[in-house]
Design an enzyme around this catalytic site. Structure first.
Site, mmCIF file in Angstrom:
data_model
loop_
_atom_site.group_PDB
_atom_site.id
_atom_site.type_symbol
_atom_site.label_atom_id
_atom_site.label_comp_id
_atom_site.label_asym_id
_atom_site.label_seq_id
_atom_site.Cartn_x
_atom_site.Cartn_y
_atom_site.Cartn_z
ATOM 1 N N HIS A 123 0.817 -1.222 0.000
ATOM 2 C CA HIS A 123 0.000 0.000 0.000
ATOM 3 C C HIS A 123 0.849 1.269 0.000
ATOM 4 C CE1 HIS A 123 0.654 -0.786 4.377
ATOM 5 N NE2 HIS A 123 0.712 0.522 4.454
ATOM 6 N N HIS A 186 1.610 8.880 13.298
ATOM 7 C CA HIS A 186 0.554 7.878 13.385
ATOM 8 C C HIS A 186 1.086 6.612 14.033
ATOM 9 C CE1 HIS A 186 2.530 6.930 9.618
ATOM 10 N NE2 HIS A 186 1.680 6.012 9.220
#
Lengths: 274, 115
Positions: A123, A186
């Site tokens: 991804h 994150h």
């Protein structure tokens, strides 16, 4: 001067895989920023895109982990993830082994890099390409910086790598775009997923837009982990693009937290002197 | 503990369709070539996402493994939380190395609510 575009964007798998769970308004504006990035790259005349990603154990593992790796193949399959989970069908992205070889050879003059004639996209590259070259018809050169398996690539070396990439790109006749993908703060794929340190992100992007080398290199992994999570290690890709931009100043086109995507979703670019 | 080989098995499984087919047919046979403890083998065969996170598997590897098993995102996150609650803090790996204290401690340090 053959570097025609330099920018950064997010690559979190939720961007495509969990799109239906996001606030439609913010998601649509983020997607629009991605579409504008695609238009800007096309308008630049780029014949190839170097995608600097922090891959996620799709190709490289702790048995032989390179600090830097560059793809050198004529095509790249992806995604390795379940297509339904990621929201991206299986594809084959075109590469250019000859262009890769010329760039790698020049980068090697100052920075030791590994090259790979096989590379499966995860991804980290597939999500940006889904927006930037949705037909997978633009030549891609994948680049990886070790942001996953400690000891990580030092950020000072990420800067040096960016300078080497710029010199290499400027040594070939093809017009080339550089896109860094990753972070910023994150805690991806952990129980903390969805946590975002927006203030930290804004401060980092301020340093990035000013292209302030000293400020961009004023981080330790311990600080980053505490304030921005293990996903924050991916600032290396942004720092490499900053170095490649050669002092150019940047603009943030979009940066808003989207917790279901697990990150401050970001699109930004530098104004290159062409 | 052989976290390295747990992760190596998952790394190879996540990127190799033929290995995924072998794993789908016979999970125990698929992990046989790897030097794993009985605890690790059981976690991989079940699969026990919470135990694997507790053992220290990198989330980027574990996430792809969960996707392979069609585990829905929120369920995946909850399984990791349950694993920490049941088994305790992450034993080793990147999260333990850098001081994984859990979601509540992280949120408090940042002045945020637990996601």
């Amino acid at each position: 001067m053959t570097l025609v575009y330099a920018g950064v964007c997010s690559h979190a798998p939720g961007i495509t895989g969990r799109a239906d769970q996001a606030d439609p308004d913010v998601k649509d504006r983020f997607y629009a920023a991605f579409d504008q990035m695609a238009a800007d790259i096309e308008a630049s005349g780029a014949e190839a895109i170097i995608v600097i990603a922090a891959e996620h154990f799709a190709n490289f593992f702790m048995n032989n982990m390179p600090s830097f790796a560059i793809g050198m193949a004529d095509s790249y399959p992806g995604p390795i993830e379940d297509p339904a989970w990621l929201g991206i069908d299986k594809f084959s992205a075109p590469g250019d082994a000859d262009l890769s070889r010329r760039i790698i050879t020049e980068v090697m003059q100052t920075v030791d890099v590994s090259y790979a004639e096989e590379w499966k996209f995860d991804h980290g590259i597939a999500v940006p390409l889904h927006f930037l070259t949705p037909k997978f018809d633009t030549t891609i050169i994948p680049v990886n910086i070790n942001c996953q398996g400690p000891p990580l690539t030092p950020i000072t070396r990420a800067w040096a790598f960016g300078e080497a990439l710029r010199r290499a790109v400027d040594s070939v006749p093809e017009k080339v775009a550089i896109v860094g993908t990753g972070g910023i703060s994150h805690w991806p794929a952990t129980p903390d997923s969805g946590k975002i340190n927006e203030a930290w992100d804004q401060d980092f992007l301020d340093r990035w837009c000013r292209n302030d080398k000293a400020a961009l290199l004023d981080y330790t992994d311990e600080q980053v982990y505490a304030d921005a999570g293990q996903g924050g290690f991916e600032i290396r890709t942004f720092i490499t693009v900053a170095a490649a931009a050669g002092g150019a100043k940047g603009t943030v086109h979009f940066c808003e937290p989207i917790p279901i995507f697990a990150v401050s979703c970001t699109v930004a670019s530098y104004e290159l002197s062409l | 503990m052989s976290l390295y080989y747990v992760q190596k098995f998952l790394f190879e499984l996540n990127r190799d369709a033929e290995m995924q087919a072998r794993y789908a047919t016979d999970r125990q046979a698929a992990i046989e070539p790897f030097e794993l403890t009985e605890e690790e083998q059981a976690a991989l065969v079940e699969p026990d996402i919470g135990k694997l996170f507790h053992l220290g598997v990198n989330g980027q590897i574990l996430m792809h493994f969960a996707a392979l098993h069609q585990i829905e995102w929120q369920d995946y996150l909850q399984r990791m939380r349950d694993g920490i609650a049941e088994h305790g803090p992450v034993r080793e790996g990147v999260y333990a190395m850098t001081g994984y204290e859990g979601t509540d401690a992280h949120a408090k340090a940042l002045g945020q609510e637990t996601p």
